[in-house]
Motif scaffolding. Structure first.
Motif, mmCIF file in Angstrom:
data_model
loop_
_atom_site.group_PDB
_atom_site.id
_atom_site.type_symbol
_atom_site.label_atom_id
_atom_site.label_comp_id
_atom_site.label_asym_id
_atom_site.label_seq_id
_atom_site.Cartn_x
_atom_site.Cartn_y
_atom_site.Cartn_z
ATOM 1 N N ASN A 1 2.304 54.640 10.600
ATOM 2 C CA ASN A 1 3.435 55.107 11.400
ATOM 3 C C ASN A 1 4.322 53.939 11.838
ATOM 4 O OD1 ASN A 1 2.663 57.781 11.184
ATOM 5 N ND2 ASN A 1 1.478 57.759 13.076
ATOM 6 N N HIS B 1 8.246 53.860 11.010
ATOM 7 C CA HIS B 1 9.222 54.096 12.076
ATOM 8 C C HIS B 1 9.622 52.843 12.851
ATOM 9 C CE1 HIS B 1 8.467 58.330 11.349
ATOM 10 N NE2 HIS B 1 7.174 58.137 11.528
ATOM 11 N N ARG C 1 14.105 55.332 5.977
ATOM 12 C CA ARG C 1 12.690 55.578 6.215
ATOM 13 C C ARG C 1 12.132 56.512 5.147
ATOM 14 N NH1 ARG C 1 12.736 56.862 12.729
ATOM 15 N NH2 ARG C 1 13.515 54.817 13.433
#
Length: 378
Positions: free
Chosen positions: A289, A293, A326
């Protein structure tokens, strides 16, 4: 069967009437068989209307000795239903019909027979027919019950198999997500850095390209391992799963992909395989993650715990420092992680920080091992 039972009655009646002065009449030779034929035909509907057919055949048997077997079969069919009122009504009709039959076929000595004999013999034959019918009915009920139980057991087995397949699919989905999402996220982060960083030297570019190639290769190898487990026979053991001791390798891979990861490990002892594997997956998902991000952010991992207490995991990352596209998010990473931790009896908490970063904390129970308990007691 009804014909086989009827023939002795008809032949006996015919033989007795031959001894009479007038001999056998035309009725017993012609009319009696015709009535019996009608009774045998009516028996075809005994399963649909058992009581009506039984009463009709029983009353018709008063005029036909050859229809006696049909009456007994109808009585047996009613007995299979095991309803006392219906059975009593048909038995009473059968015994009454037998008394009328004596008047229809008067033979020598029949009028002089004792009344109780004339009643008991039909009642005895009716009782035998009813007993056979009740036994058949009980057997049918038992067979139906066994069949229903077998079908119920089969349905339960199918439901358990379906549940096991669903659980296995969920487990496989979690494994594939854990294995691939981490690798692909690192590859995507390196590719994004290569695309957006124009100030990189040729050597730095080669390092990033090499990292992308190695990450893709490792992702394919790990995918091949997962698929190999799926295709393997049940007797083939699964490959060993990563545990707490593999976290430094996980951190090293992330650093090789230009992710700034700082690990603080204060764990004392070696946790059980299940606890260590869950801890590894927590750190792996957190790094995945962070790579998705918060590219370029510092990621701090803290591990602490000991046997007999809990294993505490904390992963904190700051805001993203690099801006590039992303990779698509599945939305199931933290959900699957929460399921893992719940199954392990632990707790999970994750939330954004006021500074724009993200923090993930987890606590897993670490049961005291028997050996450790023995050492403390001594």
């Amino acid at each position: 069967m009804a014909v086989a039972v009827s023939l002795p009655f008809w032949l006996t009646t015919l033989a007795l009437m031959r001894k009479e002065p007038g001999g056998p009449g035309s009725w017993i030779l012609v009319g009696d068989p015709l009535v019996a034929l009608g009774c045998f035909t009516v028996l075809l509907w005994r399963r649909r209307w058992p009581l009506a057919v039984a009463l009709a055949v029983t009353m018709a048997s008063t005029a036909s000795a050859l229809a006696t077997g049909a009456a007994l079969m109808a009585l047996c069919s009613v007995g299979t239903r095991r309803r006392p009122v219906e059975i009593g009504a048909v038995v009473l009709a059968y015994v009454t019909a037998s008394q009328i039959a004596v008047k229809v076929y008067p033979v020598q000595g029949s009028a002089d027979a004792m009344v109780w004999v004339q009643v008991m013999v039909p009642a005895l034959t009716a009782g035998i027919a009813v007993a056979v019918g009740v036994a058949i009915g009980a057997r049918r009920v038992e067979m139906r019950s066994l069949r229903e139980r077998a079908e119920s057991a089969e349905r339960e087995q199918s439901a358990r198999a379906a549940q096991a397949r669903a659980l296995e699919r969920n487990r496989i989905a979690r494994e594939m997500h854990d294995v691939l999402a981490h690798r692909i996220s690192l590859v995507a982060m390196q590719a994004g850095a290569l695309d957006h960083r124009g100030d990189l030297s040729a050597d730095e570019n080669r390092v990033l390209v090499r990292g992308i190639a190695e990450g893709a290769h490792q992702a394919l190898e790990e995918l091949r391992e997962v698929l190999g487990v799926l295709r393997a026979d049940h007797g083939r053991p699964e490959p060993p799963q990563p545990s707490l001791d593999r976290i430094p390798d996980l951190v090293a891979d992330a650093r090789a992909s230009n992710l700034d990861v700082r690990l603080s490990d204060a764990v004392t002892g070696t946790p059980p395989d299940g606890v260590g594997r869950t801890c590894y997956r927590i750190v792996q998902e957190a790094l995945t993650n962070a790579a998705k991000h918060a590219p370029g952010a510092v990621v701090r991992i803290t591990l602490d715990g000991a046997a007999g207490g809990t294993l505490d995991i904390g992963v904190h990352n700051g805001p993203a420092l690099l801006r590039f596209a992303r990779p698509p998010a599945s939305g199931f990473g933290l959900l699957g992680l929460g399921e893992r931790i719940t199954l392990a009896g632990g707790e999970l908490d994750h939330r954004p920080t006021p500074a724009g970063g993200y923090v993930l904390t987890a606590r897993l129970p670490w049961p005291d091992s028997p050996a450790h308990s023995h050492e403390k007691s001594t």
